[in-house]
Design an enzyme around this catalytic site. Structure first.
Site, mmCIF file in Angstrom:
data_model
loop_
_atom_site.group_PDB
_atom_site.id
_atom_site.type_symbol
_atom_site.label_atom_id
_atom_site.label_comp_id
_atom_site.label_asym_id
_atom_site.label_seq_id
_atom_site.Cartn_x
_atom_site.Cartn_y
_atom_site.Cartn_z
ATOM 1 N N SER A 1 0.828 -1.211 0.000
ATOM 2 C CA SER A 1 0.000 0.000 0.000
ATOM 3 C C SER A 1 0.858 1.255 0.000
ATOM 4 C CB SER A 1 -0.907 0.012 1.231
ATOM 5 O OG SER A 1 -1.672 -1.162 1.308
ATOM 6 N N GLN A 2 0.244 2.345 -0.482
ATOM 7 C CA GLN A 2 0.855 3.683 -0.440
ATOM 8 C C GLN A 2 1.219 4.013 1.023
ATOM 9 O OE1 GLN A 2 -2.205 6.534 -1.100
ATOM 10 N NE2 GLN A 2 -0.833 8.223 -1.576
#
Ligand code: SAH
Length: 224
Positions: free
Chosen positions: A73-74
């Site tokens: 994930s970011q």
């Protein structure tokens, strides 16, 4: 040989400043203000959790592919979910969707014990290897279908789900302590909401906190 050593040292140094820059440019300005969370985000070496060929992009403001059609994930999303679940040093936390192991490492910096479940076995294995090499002795990884939670270590103070089901899995509610917190994306692939939930009197109180886009929570066909 000495040349190689110098190269390695300097790249490690630039990664360390990259995580600091990530905190200042991507996290703090977007409302991540829990000092413990910011410290953990600055400390965990994100480059160790991405494929070698993407290491130079490890601190970019986006999700990155980690193989098997999955992503890490970011950074902002990892920090946001971590802050939203209100981690305490004495907590036992369950994560569903180990992926690269990065979110588990961040949690491992902040709580007593992390139990994390990944349905793609080779990803679970790789994450366990990376976490072990980095010395995260308080993070335990299991290959399996996280829809069912991990009952052996329940109940949990907090649960973080990093793949999106279309409803809140009942076993996860059951494995959460009274007063426990859960952060979970819910919805279809095209439209999901991240919910911050708390269990009170056996029921879940929920607040939508952010529109998000996670990979779907899949089910293990053999073990439904
Ligand atoms: N937390 C991860 C990113 C998650 S990507 C990180 O820090 O890198 C979502 C992950 O959830 C994927 O690896 C996917 O394989 C996994 N997943 C999907 N359905 C699952 C299920 N039922 N049980 C456990 N893991 C699941």
């Amino acid at each position: 040989m000495p040349q190689q050593w110098i190269t390695k040292r300097s790249s490690e140094g630039s990664f360390a400043s990259s995580s600091g820059a990530m905190v200042e440019k991507q996290l703090r300005p977007r409302g991540i203000d829990d000092p413990r969370v910011l410290r953990a985000m600055a400390k965990v070496p994100r480059e160790k959790f991405v494929p070698r060929e993407l290491q130079a992009s490890a601190y970019d403001d986006r999700a990155l592919p980690i193989g098997f059609g999955q992503t890490i994930s970011q950074p902002f999303i990892v920090a946001f979910m971590t802050q939203a679940v209100k981690p305490k040093p004495t907590d036992r936390v369950l994560e569903i969707g180990t992926g690269s192991g990065y979110q588990a490492a961040v949690l491992g910096e902040l709580v007593a014990e992390v139990f994390t479940v990944e349905i793609v076995r080779p990803l679970a294995q790789r994450a366990a290897t990376v976490l072990n090499a980095l010395g995260y002795k308080n993070v335990l990884v299991k290959g399996g279908d996280g829809y069912k939670g991990w009952s052996e270590h329940a109940p949990y103070d907090a649960i973080v789900v990093t793949a999106a089901p279309d409803h809140i899995p009942e076993p996860l509610i059951a494995q959460l302590k009274e007063g426990g917190r859960m952060v979970i994306p819910v919805g279809k692939e095209s439209s999901q909401q991240l919910y911050a939930m708390e269990k009170h009197g056996g029921a879940m109180k929920r607040t939508a906190v952010l529109p998000v886009k996670f990979v779907p929570l899949t089910r293990d066909p053999a073990k439904k």
